[in-house]
Each structure stands twice: as C-alpha cells, then as structure tokens.
Design a protein around this motif. Structure first.
Motif, PDB file in Angstrom:
ATOM      1  N   ILE A 138      37.403  42.531  48.395  1.00  0.00           N
ATOM      2  CA  ILE A 138      38.157  41.398  47.870  1.00  0.00           C
ATOM      3  C   ILE A 138      37.378  40.847  46.689  1.00  0.00           C
ATOM      4  O   ILE A 138      36.170  40.613  46.794  1.00  0.00           O
ATOM      5  CB  ILE A 138      38.347  40.294  48.934  1.00  0.00           C
ATOM      6  N   CYS A 139      38.047  40.677  45.569  1.00  0.00           N
ATOM      7  CA  CYS A 139      37.332  40.188  44.396  1.00  0.00           C
ATOM      8  C   CYS A 139      38.182  39.174  43.642  1.00  0.00           C
ATOM      9  O   CYS A 139      39.392  39.065  43.874  1.00  0.00           O
ATOM     10  CB  CYS A 139      36.956  41.341  43.477  1.00  0.00           C
ATOM     11  N   LYS A 140      37.537  38.457  42.756  1.00  0.00           N
ATOM     12  CA  LYS A 140      38.245  37.483  41.938  1.00  0.00           C
ATOM     13  C   LYS A 140      38.828  38.164  40.705  1.00  0.00           C
ATOM     14  O   LYS A 140      38.292  39.171  40.208  1.00  0.00           O
ATOM     15  CB  LYS A 140      37.292  36.361  41.502  1.00  0.00           C
ATOM     16  N   SER A 141      39.893  37.620  40.207  1.00  0.00           N
ATOM     17  CA  SER A 141      40.521  38.149  39.006  1.00  0.00           C
ATOM     18  C   SER A 141      39.530  38.132  37.837  1.00  0.00           C
ATOM     19  O   SER A 141      38.792  37.165  37.645  1.00  0.00           O
ATOM     20  CB  SER A 141      41.747  37.293  38.665  1.00  0.00           C
ATOM     21  N   GLY A 142      39.484  39.205  37.099  1.00  0.00           N
ATOM     22  CA  GLY A 142      38.590  39.312  35.954  1.00  0.00           C
ATOM     23  C   GLY A 142      37.301  40.051  36.229  1.00  0.00           C
ATOM     24  O   GLY A 142      36.586  40.421  35.283  1.00  0.00           O
ATOM     25  N   THR A 143      36.986  40.269  37.467  1.00  0.00           N
ATOM     26  CA  THR A 143      35.763  41.006  37.806  1.00  0.00           C
ATOM     27  C   THR A 143      36.036  42.497  37.868  1.00  0.00           C
ATOM     28  O   THR A 143      37.185  42.936  37.878  1.00  0.00           O
ATOM     29  CB  THR A 143      35.180  40.528  39.143  1.00  0.00           C
ATOM     30  N   SER A 144      34.947  43.272  37.915  1.00  0.00           N
ATOM     31  CA  SER A 144      35.065  44.726  38.004  1.00  0.00           C
ATOM     32  C   SER A 144      34.636  45.195  39.387  1.00  0.00           C
ATOM     33  O   SER A 144      33.734  44.624  39.995  1.00  0.00           O
ATOM     34  CB  SER A 144      34.197  45.390  36.935  1.00  0.00           C
ATOM     35  N   VAL A 145      35.285  46.214  39.856  1.00  0.00           N
ATOM     36  CA  VAL A 145      35.007  46.752  41.188  1.00  0.00           C
ATOM     37  C   VAL A 145      34.783  48.258  41.094  1.00  0.00           C
ATOM     38  O   VAL A 145      35.576  48.956  40.461  1.00  0.00           O
ATOM     39  CB  VAL A 145      36.186  46.479  42.147  1.00  0.00           C
ATOM     40  N   LYS A 146      33.735  48.726  41.735  1.00  0.00           N
ATOM     41  CA  LYS A 146      33.444  50.162  41.741  1.00  0.00           C
ATOM     42  C   LYS A 146      33.705  50.732  43.128  1.00  0.00           C
ATOM     43  O   LYS A 146      33.244  50.193  44.131  1.00  0.00           O
ATOM     44  CB  LYS A 146      31.997  50.434  41.346  1.00  0.00           C
ATOM     45  N   ILE A 147      34.419  51.843  43.164  1.00  0.00           N
ATOM     46  CA  ILE A 147      34.705  52.543  44.416  1.00  0.00           C
ATOM     47  C   ILE A 147      34.073  53.925  44.345  1.00  0.00           C
ATOM     48  O   ILE A 147      34.248  54.645  43.352  1.00  0.00           O
ATOM     49  CB  ILE A 147      36.225  52.676  44.638  1.00  0.00           C
TER      50      ILE A 147
END
Lengths: 119, 113
Positions: free
Chosen positions: A12-21
């Motif tokens: 779960i992340c905030k809008s505008g952040t980057s997420v790595k999978i």
C-alpha cells in the motif's frame, strides 16, 4: 517443480510514490520473464516481456517510463511503478520461462502475484 | 496470436465431470493449447497442454479434435476446491523461445455442494 516468487505479496503506498516489485525464479534460470496486470474480475493483461541483459518489450498502451522493468540476472526481474496513482492499483503477476526446459510442456511458471493499492 | 472464446461461467456440483470447451478458429500450425487454473489473488497454475487428439494427466484430460479449432478441458469428479477461473490459451509450444501467453476471458467455474 519450478517455483517463481514475488515480493512483496502486497503493498500500500501513497499517490506519487514509486513501488518496486521483485520476481524471482527460485530453482531455475529464466532468460525471459513476463509481467501481467489483472484488475478485479478481469483476465490477465500482458504488460511487457523482460529479457535478461536487454531492454524490455512493452505491449501497446503500456508506458515504459512509468513501468520500469529491469532483468539484471537469470533469476531476477523487477517492475517499478513510478509516480503511482490510484488507477495503478491492481494485481501484478510475473511469469518466468525455464531456460533449460524447452522440451517440457510446462515451461512458463507464474508467481503468486503482488497486490498494489495506491491511496 | 490466435484468439480464444470460452463460456464466461459454468456451474457444477461436487462429484460431477465438468467439460469446458474453448474455440480457437485461427489456431496456427505450430500452436499448442494450454489450460491454466487461477484462484482469487493467486497466479495462474498450469493444468495441461496439448497439440492434438487427447492428453491426460493426473488432474485433467484435454480433448482436441482433428481440425484443432476447439479444445475441451475435462475435469473428472470435481470438488469444491476446483472452483476457480480456467483459462484456455493458444500459442507457440514448448520449443519456441520467448513464448508469451495471451489470456482470454476465462471461464469461471463454480462447484456447488
């Protein structure tokens, strides 16, 4: 049998952040990995094909600058969702093709998926 | 890649045999037919793959007529745990490098007690 893992299983992340999978083939080498996206009650949609040591091939309509794919080794591919927005919330699934199992029927193995929720 | 058409959903009862048919009129000569099973919030799981006639493994059978324009996945004596979405895919077979899979709509199977 061949196992593909994904990490994290959910984020779960905030809008505008980057997420790595991360997508890893645990007991085999995979020169090719695939990334899919699946929305609720819908089928899997191929996003891109990831080739070890070269640039990924993106499907039409998938922004390569938003969905960064890196396939640095024969057992690891990563998908980074940059500047995530709520509409990027989805179930992301990777699959890997066993390099040495060309004669076997089941040469493509799927990971368990990563649930991304962007607030 | 050949397009596939499957029923959107099917209902069955425990212990019954379930047959899910998939149409793929534009299948190419070197295309194989593969079926996957997917449970909610999980990745697809390989069930069976074939090229022609009949293939059987420990969980299912796959029937492919001579013209290969359709295929039927047969699940013997289903149980509640077989409730899932089943996808039929057509594409290059196991000896083709870089094969990618295009998923159709799938068939949502509901097994009732």
């Amino acid at each position: 049998g061949a196992v593909v893992s994904q990490h994290p299983s959910w984020v779960i992340c905030k809008s505008g952040t980057s997420v790595k999978i991360e997508c890893r083939s645990l007991d085999f080498q995979a020169t090719t990995m695939f990334w899919y996206r699946q929305f609720p009650k819908q089928s899997l949609m191929l996003m891109a094909t990831s080739n070890e040591g070269s640039k990924a091939t993106y499907e039409q309509g998938v922004e390569k600058d938003k969905f960064l794919i890196n396939h640095a080794s024969l057992t690891l591919s990563t998908l980074t969702v940059t500047s995530a927005h709520p509409e990027d919330s989805s179930f992301y699934i990777c699959s890997a093709r066993d390099l040495w199992a060309a004669s076997h029927t089941d040469t493509q193995y799927f990971g368990p998926g990563t649930r991304l929720t962007v607030l | 890649l050949a397009k596939t058409t499957q029923p959107i959903s099917m209902d069955s009862y425990e212990g019954q045999e379930v047959n899910i048919t998939c149409s793929h009129n534009n299948i190419a000569t070197n295309d194989y037919i593969t079926w996957y099973q997917q449970f909610p919030s999980q990745g697809p799981r390989f069930i069976i793959q074939g090229y022609k006639t009949k293939v059987t493994n420990e969980v299912a059978s796959l029937f492919i007529p001579a013209d290969r324009k359709s295929s039927t996945l047969s699940l013997p004596r289903v149980s509640l745990s077989d409730t899932a979405v089943y996808y039929c895919l057509v594409g290059a077979g196991p000896n083709n490098a870089g094969n990618m899979l295009t998923f159709g709509g799938g068939t949502r199977l509901m097994v009732k007690p």
